[in-house]
Design an enzyme around this catalytic site. Structure first.
Site, PDB file in Angstrom:
ATOM      1  N   SER A 143       0.841  -1.185   0.000  1.00  0.00           N
ATOM      2  CA  SER A 143       0.000   0.000   0.000  1.00  0.00           C
ATOM      3  C   SER A 143       0.876   1.234   0.000  1.00  0.00           C
ATOM      4  O   SER A 143       1.971   1.235   0.566  1.00  0.00           O
ATOM      5  CB  SER A 143      -0.903   0.007   1.236  1.00  0.00           C
ATOM      6  OG  SER A 143      -1.520   1.273   1.394  1.00  0.00           O
ATOM      7  N   TYR A 156      -6.161  -3.696   7.562  1.00  0.00           N
ATOM      8  CA  TYR A 156      -5.561  -3.554   6.231  1.00  0.00           C
ATOM      9  C   TYR A 156      -4.090  -3.171   6.312  1.00  0.00           C
ATOM     10  O   TYR A 156      -3.211  -3.859   5.765  1.00  0.00           O
ATOM     11  CB  TYR A 156      -6.339  -2.493   5.452  1.00  0.00           C
ATOM     12  CG  TYR A 156      -5.787  -2.175   4.084  1.00  0.00           C
ATOM     13  CD1 TYR A 156      -5.986  -3.042   3.016  1.00  0.00           C
ATOM     14  CD2 TYR A 156      -5.096  -0.997   3.843  1.00  0.00           C
ATOM     15  CE1 TYR A 156      -5.507  -2.755   1.752  1.00  0.00           C
ATOM     16  CE2 TYR A 156      -4.611  -0.693   2.581  1.00  0.00           C
ATOM     17  CZ  TYR A 156      -4.816  -1.569   1.542  1.00  0.00           C
ATOM     18  OH  TYR A 156      -4.329  -1.276   0.296  1.00  0.00           O
TER      19      TYR A 156
END
Length: 252
Positions: A143, A156
């Site tokens: 990410s 996440y």
């Protein structure tokens, strides 16, 4: 000659968004592609797009949190195309924004099973196949939030940031055997999920654009190009690295 002519590539989560873009670019660069997705219809759509453009691909349905299914997807690559040279581990489970103490155990376990353990399982079987070929390249999708955090995303970001550590250790474990392991850190992209969010809340997109020095969001293909580059010989001396493709958002 195309950068990956004659290679065999596997992409998880390739039924849409970034995964589909990676699969299509792999094919454009001459690779035969194993398109993996939990949703069979999405994988088949990606395969058809590749074939329509003159490429070669097969679709394989798999839940990357299930060891037997991961082993089977890699076996499909080997049995269909003779081996495996490149892989992009992109499959993700998205749960939404929730404060940590409000996350049910079963949702936490599912998120980690796909977003972290799934990457481990994919690498485990991909590496075994690549060792038989004498080398290969793996890119794990992390990410763009590698150096920051966001509220409500503990399920996440904890997995995505752990992937970077997994990537570095695997790079050390197998770099000497010809397998390059790297990661890509995507910024905000015009994925199908984001387009749906934009329809419901245009202000959210404006906020994301304001955080990006380029003042726009990426098309999935822009991030995919960087990920595929890491699999080519042009990145032959890149190992254990996270390439952040976020339009400079991390700079702020």
């Amino acid at each position: 000659m195309a950068a990956l002519e004659g290679k065999v590539a596997l992409v998880t989560g390739a039924g849409r968004g970034l995964g589909r873009a990676c699969a299509r670019i792999f094919a454009r660069e001459g690779a035969r592609v194993v398109v993996v997705d939990l949703r069979p219809e999405g994988g088949e759509e990606t395969v058809q797009l590749i074939k329509d453009a003159g490429g070669e691909a097969i679709a394989v349905g798999a839940d990357v949190s299930q060891p037997a299914q991961v082993e089977a997807m890699v076996r499909a690559a080997v049995e269909t195309y003779g081996g495996l040279d490149c892989a992009i581990n992109n499959a993700v489970y998205f749960y939404g924004r929730h404060p940590l103490a409000d996350i049910p155990d079963e949702d936490w376990n599912r998120a980690l099973a796909v977003n972290y353990t799934g990457v481990f399982l994919c690498m485990k079987h991909e590496i075994r196949a690549m060792l038989e070929r004498g080398g290969g390249a793996i890119v794990n999708v992390g990410s763009g939030n590698e150096h920051s955090s966001k509220p409500g995303l503990s399920w996440y970001l904890s997995a995505k940031q752990a992937i970077y550590g997994l990537t570095k250790v695997a790079a050390l474990d197998y770099g000497g055997q010809g397998i390059r392991v790297n990661a890509i850190g995507p910024g905000s992209m015009w994925t199908p999920a984001l387009r749906q969010t934009a329809e419901q809340n245009p202000h959210h997109v404006e906020q994301l654009e304001a955080l990006t020095p380029l003042r726009r969001l990426a098309e999935p293909e822009e991030v995919a190009e960087a990920a595929i580059w890491l699999c080519t010989d042009k990145a032959s001396y890149v190992l254990g690295h996270t390439l952040v493709a976020d339009g400079g958002a991390v700079l702020g």
